[in-house]
Design a protein around this motif. Structure first.
Motif, PDB file in Angstrom:
ATOM      1  N   UNK A 409     -16.821 -12.898  15.926  1.00 45.90           N
ATOM      2  CA  UNK A 409     -16.852 -14.167  15.222  1.00 45.90           C
ATOM      3  C   UNK A 409     -16.119 -14.031  13.895  1.00 45.90           C
ATOM      4  N   UNK A 410     -14.969 -14.676  13.805  1.00 48.05           N
ATOM      5  CA  UNK A 410     -14.192 -14.657  12.562  1.00 48.05           C
ATOM      6  C   UNK A 410     -14.921 -15.467  11.488  1.00 48.05           C
ATOM      7  N   UNK A 411     -15.633 -16.509  11.916  1.00 45.50           N
ATOM      8  CA  UNK A 411     -16.343 -17.374  10.979  1.00 45.50           C
ATOM      9  C   UNK A 411     -17.732 -16.850  10.640  1.00 45.50           C
ATOM     10  N   UNK A 412     -18.061 -15.651  11.109  1.00 49.79           N
ATOM     11  CA  UNK A 412     -19.413 -15.135  10.942  1.00 49.79           C
ATOM     12  C   UNK A 412     -19.862 -15.029   9.496  1.00 49.79           C
ATOM     13  N   UNK A 413     -18.990 -14.521   8.636  1.00 49.93           N
ATOM     14  CA  UNK A 413     -19.383 -14.362   7.230  1.00 49.93           C
ATOM     15  C   UNK A 413     -19.680 -15.707   6.587  1.00 49.93           C
ATOM     16  N   UNK A 414     -18.778 -16.681   6.784  1.00 53.19           N
ATOM     17  CA  UNK A 414     -18.976 -18.005   6.191  1.00 53.19           C
ATOM     18  C   UNK A 414     -20.263 -18.643   6.716  1.00 53.19           C
ATOM     19  N   UNK A 415     -20.461 -18.621   8.028  1.00 56.60           N
ATOM     20  CA  UNK A 415     -21.646 -19.252   8.613  1.00 56.60           C
ATOM     21  C   UNK A 415     -22.924 -18.557   8.167  1.00 56.60           C
ATOM     22  N   UNK A 416     -22.899 -17.233   8.095  1.00 59.26           N
ATOM     23  CA  UNK A 416     -24.112 -16.505   7.700  1.00 59.26           C
ATOM     24  C   UNK A 416     -24.441 -16.704   6.232  1.00 59.26           C
TER      25      UNK A 416
END
Length: 795
Positions: A409-416
């Motif tokens: 998940x490339x968006x993992x940091x932002x979403x988390x």
């Protein structure tokens, strides 16, 4: 912690000891064969003695202990796995439902523990029962039967027994491995539901959990109540495929299920309640100091909640940590964080060595261990610490997540960064408070659940938007263990505390992970992979620079879609990002059903299909079409241009000529078309490798085609014990008598054929990665083998 004695009076505990025990278990469970019980018991005893008493051999002793223990557990599962002679036989069982039933659009499935069975090896073992109603079930046992199944119930059922079995492809879900890890010795299909007899109503912790989940659904009108059931009780049965896709793309699956933070919150609630109670009785604190009592209460609450929600690896890890800390508090000892984790790892392996086969175990243990190792000891401030934690969790576990799931998940940091504080700090406490209040008095928790649903709904639209972005998630090809280890070293170096020189060099270790070297055929050669799609066909074609697909496997309306579940994962694991073309031999579901999923999953430049096949946005394939790619010549031999659509007999027949040999892909043509092809030009049919016409049915593989082809290899795409009984023995015999070998995907998993100057080489995936849990080895009593053969003589 000292290597001589732990603060808990357990000798020789530490990271090297935990690593040795874990390595022994992993080694045993991933070996192609296992020891018999007596040598395994001896190895376990010697390993335990060496660990406890012989200092020079403590680490090797723990390695032997882990190997012996895992071997005994694996042997116990394999000894009770359904024998081949009982496969597809009907039996009447008495069994208890042990987990929440999984309701599906057209049926249900649930786990049961067998109490009585005509087969002794099934007694006291776990099986998975599935039920799919049909009109002949009648009103009494029809579609409503699935809703009558509840955890804790005891039933007398008539079932058709089946050995655990799955399709075998790179990147695909391995159901045989999952069944082995979960100790499922058989699967079963419910028969004659009208005769099923309920012997005992639901009871136990899981029954309470199911009832509480039903209360959340009944009292909360919010559309997000399904998420609250998952966050409070680990009941994710109501989540849709779309929900899971959003969670995976955003890297949030670890939050929606029960995690360590849930256990910590429950433990804190228990600790605060006990602490408040002790404040009312100061005299009790003289005999029972408040810090010790609160630690014990937190551990007890965490273990209880872990038991209620299914003992998943992340929750069990946190509960055991709390229990160890409670014991340390009672003994008035201190324990270092990494030694605490090492002790918990050892306890989990000793309790259940098969737990190491699950992704949850590794993601949980490595995630916590990584944070303990690289987080600075001094306080950097709440915000900085939180942001660093998310950075470490995102990048450190990336290689492990890619190993298990083939995606990142490339968006993992932002979403988390959004979800972790909001869900863990607001939504989860409200959901758990509602559950606690409801447990004390019916109806008291509705307000908290409603508030939790409202709070969850504030963020979910944002996560839907993020997940819909093309950059949110990336699929990655399968890589070697060496590449994964290099990537782990790189991520460890990148996530070290500030002050460590040249942390950016860690990016170098990540390069092979994201841009691996993927070998391709030489110019003029080709590789064909017959993907295991069950009763259907899908063949991946790879030349020096081009990727293509012939057929896309079956897809059942409202059921399994092998285009999504088998073809796409296989292509992504191989490293395919786009297809130059896809040819659908004809419009039947077992060949074209998965095409829509393949086209949604990756770009396809051109689609070919016969005229009348009703394939949208496709070009017509017809005899006489020729093209060349990377020195490999392709030619369509059938159907004739302008001919009417005749289903199977209109299949696009594709001839593929490399520098070293010829392959023939035949779709589902029958004997009439075969004879017509021989009449038109028999020389065009000469090939060393042929896909079995119509999966080896009696209406195909005529003597005329077999003589014209002169093939040495015939590859069949068939389902295990399919209803059509393909390939038919008479057809297999005809090819064998002509000198051809006839492996099928049902026996061997994915089949790979590669052309080279030495001829065609055919390999089987089951042979390339032999495992203890391999269903075909159990059925045959030995390993399957597809050997190399020089086929140049077939030219």
């Amino acid at each position: 912690m000292s290597t001589e004695q732990s603060p808990l009076c357990i000798p020789r505990i530490g990271l090297p000891a935990a690593a040795a025990l874990l390595a022994g278990a992993v080694w045993a469970l991933h070996a192609p064969m296992t020891l018999s019980p007596n040598p395994a018991w001896a190895l376990l005893a010697v390993g335990a003695a060496a660990w406890l008493w012989c200092w020079p051999l403590r680490i090797p002793g723990l390695l032997a202990l882990g190997y012996g223990l895992a071997t005994l557990h694996a042997g116990q599962v394999m000894a009770h796995t359904l024998p081949a002679e009982w496969d597809r036989k009907t039996a009447t069982l008495i069994a208890t439902v042990t987990d929440l039933p999984q309701l599906e659009p057209k049926g249900a499935r649930w786990r049961m523990r067998v109490e009585s069975s005509p087969l002794p090896t099934l007694r006291h073992q776990s099986i998975r029962v599935s039920y799919y109603p049909s009109p002949k079930d009648g009103a009494d046992g029809g579609e409503d039967f699935a809703s009558r199944i509840h955890v804790g119930q005891r039933w007398r059922l008539t079932v058709q027994l089946r050995a655990p079995r799955s399709l075998i492809n790179p990147g695909g879900f391995d159901g045989e491995r999952q069944a082995f890890a979960q100790r499922l010795v058989a699967t079963a299909i419910l028969k004659r539901p009208e005769t099923a007899q309920l012997l005992e109503s639901r009871q136990g912790l899981n029954a309470w959990r199911e009832g509480m989940s039903a209360r959340i659904a009944a009292t909360t009108t919010s559309p997000y109540a399904r998420f609250i059931r998952g966050l409070a009780l680990g009941d994710t049965r109501s989540l849709t495929d779309s929900d899971w896709t959003i969670l995976r793309n955003d890297g949030l699956t670890h939050l929606i299920a029960i995690s360590g933070s849930h256990v910590g919150f429950v433990g804190a609630m228990f600790a605060l309640l006990v602490g408040a109670w002790l404040r009312l009785f100061p005299r009790v604190q003289r005999a029972l100091p408040r810090p010790i009592a609160m630690s014990v209460a937190a551990a007890g609450g965490g273990l209880l909640y872990c038991a209620v929600t299914g003992n998943e690896a992340p929750t069990l890890r946190t509960a055991l940590m709390m229990a160890v800390l409670a014991v340390a508090a009672v003994q008035r000892r201190r324990i270092a964080p990494l030694d605490l984790l090492a002790l918990v790892v050892m306890l989990m392996v000793l309790f259940d060595p098969l737990a190491v086969m699950g992704a949850g175990f590794w993601l949980s243990m490595l995630g916590v261990g990584w944070l303990m190792a690289v987080m600075p000891s001094h306080n950097e401030g709440t915000l900085r610490t939180f942001m660093r934690t998310q950075f470490v969790a995102t990048f450190a576990l990336m290689p492990v997540a890619m190993l298990w799931f083939g995606q990142v998940s490339i968006a993992g940091s932002l979403a988390n960064w959004i979800a972790v504080p909001w869900w863990s700090g607001v939504v989860v406490p409200l959901a758990l408070i509602g559950t606690a209040l409801e447990a004390l008095m019916q109806g008291a928790g509705a307000w908290a659940w409603s508030l939790a649903s409202w709070a969850f709904g504030l963020t979910w639209p944002l996560f839907e938007w993020i997940a819909a972005r093309a950059w949110s998630m990336a699929w990655m090809p399968s890589v070697s263990l060496a590449v994964l280890l290099i990537a782990c070293v790189g991520t460890l170096w990148m996530t070290m505390p500030r002050g460590m020189p040249m942390r950016w060099l860690g990016l170098v270790g990540m390069v092979p992970l994201f841009w691996p070297w993927l070998p391709r055929p030489a110019y003029g050669e080709i590789e064909l992979r017959l993907i295991d799609v069950g009763q259907g066909l899908s063949v991946y074609l790879r030349t020096h620079r081009t990727d293509a697909l012939y057929d896309a496997g079956p897809a059942k309306p409202g059921g399994r879609d092998e285009g999504e579940l088998s073809v796409l994962p296989s292509l992504r694991a191989i490293g395919v990002r786009r297809l130059a073309w896809m040819m659908l031999s004809h419009g039947d579901n077992d060949h074209a059903g998965g095409a829509a999923s393949v086209r949604r999953g990756m770009p396809v430049q051109t689609v070919w299909a016969p005229q009348g096949a009703k394939v949208p946005e496709s070009q017509r394939c017809f005899r006489g079409q020729r093209w060349q790619q990377d020195g490999v010549r392709f030619e369509v031999l059938w159907p004739l241009r302008g001919s009417p659509y005749l289903a199977n007999d209109s299949s696009c027949v594709l001839r593929i000529e490399s520098r070293s040999g010829v392959a023939l892909l035949t779709g589902d043509i029958g004997v009439d078309v075969e004879r017509e092809l021989v009449r038109l030009n028999a020389a065009q049919l000469r090939a060393q490798l042929v896909s079995a016409p119509h999966h080896g049915s009696l209406t195909s593989s005529s003597d005329a085609l077999i003589r014209a082809a002169g093939a040495k290899w015939v590859l069949g795409g068939t389902g295990y014990r399919n209803m059509f009984r393909h390939p038919r023995p008479a057809v297999v015999k005809r090819w064998h008598d002509a000198g051809a070998r006839f492996p099928v995907t049902a026996d061997y998993g994915m089949l790979t054929a590669t052309s080279s100057p030495q001829g065609w080489k055919v390999t089987a995936l089951r042979e390339q990665r032999p495992r203890l849990w391999d269903a075909q080895r159990h059925r045959q009593g030995s390993a399957v083998t597809v050997s190399y053969e020089d086929d140049r003589s077939g030219l």
